[in-house]
Design an enzyme around this catalytic site. Sequence first.
Site, PDB file in Angstrom:
ATOM      1  N   HIS A 141       0.843  -1.203   0.000  1.00 29.21           N
ATOM      2  CA  HIS A 141       0.000   0.000   0.000  1.00 29.21           C
ATOM      3  C   HIS A 141       0.878   1.253   0.000  1.00 29.21           C
ATOM      4  O   HIS A 141       0.705   2.146  -0.827  1.00 29.21           O
ATOM      5  CB  HIS A 141      -0.937  -0.020   1.216  1.00 29.21           C
ATOM      6  N   GLU A 142       1.823   1.320   0.931  1.00 32.43           N
ATOM      7  CA  GLU A 142       2.661   2.526   1.050  1.00 32.43           C
ATOM      8  C   GLU A 142       3.522   2.725  -0.194  1.00 32.43           C
ATOM      9  O   GLU A 142       3.657   3.842  -0.696  1.00 32.43           O
ATOM     10  CB  GLU A 142       3.537   2.464   2.301  1.00 32.43           C
ATOM     11  N   HIS A 145       1.769   4.257  -3.025  1.00 32.52           N
ATOM     12  CA  HIS A 145       1.664   5.730  -2.968  1.00 32.52           C
ATOM     13  C   HIS A 145       2.812   6.369  -3.754  1.00 32.52           C
ATOM     14  O   HIS A 145       2.635   7.410  -4.399  1.00 32.52           O
ATOM     15  CB  HIS A 145       1.695   6.232  -1.522  1.00 32.52           C
ATOM     16  N   TYR A 156      -4.033  14.432  -2.898  1.00 32.54           N
ATOM     17  CA  TYR A 156      -4.457  13.741  -1.689  1.00 32.54           C
ATOM     18  C   TYR A 156      -5.554  14.480  -0.935  1.00 32.54           C
ATOM     19  O   TYR A 156      -5.431  14.779   0.251  1.00 32.54           O
ATOM     20  CB  TYR A 156      -3.240  13.496  -0.794  1.00 32.54           C
ATOM     21  N   GLU A 165      -5.903   6.569  -2.343  1.00 31.29           N
ATOM     22  CA  GLU A 165      -5.962   5.562  -1.278  1.00 31.29           C
ATOM     23  C   GLU A 165      -6.429   4.204  -1.815  1.00 31.29           C
ATOM     24  O   GLU A 165      -5.888   3.155  -1.465  1.00 31.29           O
ATOM     25  CB  GLU A 165      -6.919   6.025  -0.178  1.00 31.29           C
ATOM     26  N   ASP A 176      -0.484  -8.888  -1.938  1.00 36.09           N
ATOM     27  CA  ASP A 176      -0.726  -9.796  -0.803  1.00 36.09           C
ATOM     28  C   ASP A 176      -2.130 -10.356  -1.017  1.00 36.09           C
ATOM     29  O   ASP A 176      -3.102  -9.872  -0.444  1.00 36.09           O
ATOM     30  CB  ASP A 176      -0.643  -8.998   0.501  1.00 36.09           C
ATOM     31  N   THR A 188      -4.374  -4.799  15.784  1.00 31.73           N
ATOM     32  CA  THR A 188      -4.838  -5.386  17.059  1.00 31.73           C
ATOM     33  C   THR A 188      -4.303  -6.812  17.272  1.00 31.73           C
ATOM     34  O   THR A 188      -5.046  -7.784  17.180  1.00 31.73           O
ATOM     35  CB  THR A 188      -6.390  -5.399  17.148  1.00 31.73           C
ATOM     36  N   ASP A 194      -9.903  -9.411  12.691  1.00 31.97           N
ATOM     37  CA  ASP A 194     -10.264  -8.058  12.276  1.00 31.97           C
ATOM     38  C   ASP A 194      -9.170  -7.464  11.388  1.00 31.97           C
ATOM     39  O   ASP A 194      -8.140  -8.088  11.142  1.00 31.97           O
ATOM     40  CB  ASP A 194     -10.556  -7.166  13.482  1.00 31.97           C
ATOM     41  N   ASP A 220      -9.804  14.154   7.529  1.00 30.49           N
ATOM     42  CA  ASP A 220      -9.012  13.188   6.750  1.00 30.49           C
ATOM     43  C   ASP A 220      -8.929  13.595   5.269  1.00 30.49           C
ATOM     44  O   ASP A 220      -9.166  12.782   4.380  1.00 30.49           O
ATOM     45  CB  ASP A 220      -9.627  11.780   6.915  1.00 30.49           C
ATOM     46  N   HIS A 225      -9.530   8.164   3.434  1.00 30.55           N
ATOM     47  CA  HIS A 225      -9.522   6.772   3.897  1.00 30.55           C
ATOM     48  C   HIS A 225     -10.940   6.242   4.109  1.00 30.55           C
ATOM     49  O   HIS A 225     -11.113   5.102   4.545  1.00 30.55           O
ATOM     50  CB  HIS A 225      -8.715   6.637   5.200  1.00 30.55           C
TER      51      HIS A 225
END
Length: 310
Positions: A141-142, A145, A156, A165, A176, A188, A194, A220, A225
Amino acid sequence: NALQHVTGHGKGVLGDDKNFDVRCETSGSPCYLDDVNRKIQTYDAEKQDQNLPGKLIKSSSTTFNEPAGVDAHTYAEKTFDFYKKKFGRNSFDDKGGKLISSVHVGDKWNNAAWDGKQMLYGDGDGKVFTMLSGSLDVVAHELTHAVTENTANLQYWGESGALNESISDIMGATIDSKNWLLGEDIYTPDKSGDALRSLADPPKYKQPDHYKDRYIGFQDNGGVHTNSGINNKAAYLIAAGGTHHQVKVQGIGRDKMSAIYYRALTLYLTPNADFAEMRKAAIESATDLYGANSAEVTAVKKAYDSIGVN
Ligand code: ASN
Ligand code: ZN
Ligand code: CA
């Protein structure tokens, strides 16, 4: 004056063993998280968020006892290889640009980012997140960008930001490809099942999955997001198929879906593109790749119909 392309070994954040490319001194030691072929280097920011990138991660042998660094390095290599093999792209800038990552950025920082120059990964606070480089979809993901910044340069904020995004989530879930969740490996750690986001079911994590439900406030960057969920749902339906708001989509698989978005990103989308332009760009790309009367073009049109983008 160094051994090049040595195979390094080490455990990742989740305790899994992996191999990756390192550089060692001619004497055999020390070795560094420095992949000289792909030009990927991984540093330790030592809990600082300035004076980046920090120190190039080093080990007295080819075994690295630095899980966050091992994963940032290995997953950057995987993402690099995906873009190279699948699209012939030579690094994020398509010019073989050096890809630098820093791990242990800040004190318990619950985030990861591309800062315009390099990748940054926090350690997480251990509750909301564990070390963020531990998830291939987050790394992909990063890094996407950076690809976006060097191609369509989607701004953005507002709809272009939500598309920015979403493209990162789409490529994250393609590189992935074990599920349609984002960040589940590092989110978490005490709670299983989750995730940060779901492309299959955006509302599960408080994102809209239809244009009529888009967020129009100022938080945001105008909900980048949040509204990414709308386009994520279209991408999911194009790949996996399904019926959404009474519109049936015949899926074409992740591979073709991601090829359509990559082509749209690099050839058709422009910095201020909105959702309607995303639809057009995806149809144009699918037409180029599979033909005007193809099942792939139909899948794209139906998917965008189903999320209310015409
Ligand atoms: N992790 C965040 C993201 O990639 C960093 C940011 O706010 N841009 O979306
Ligand atoms: Zn992002
Ligand atoms: Ca995932």
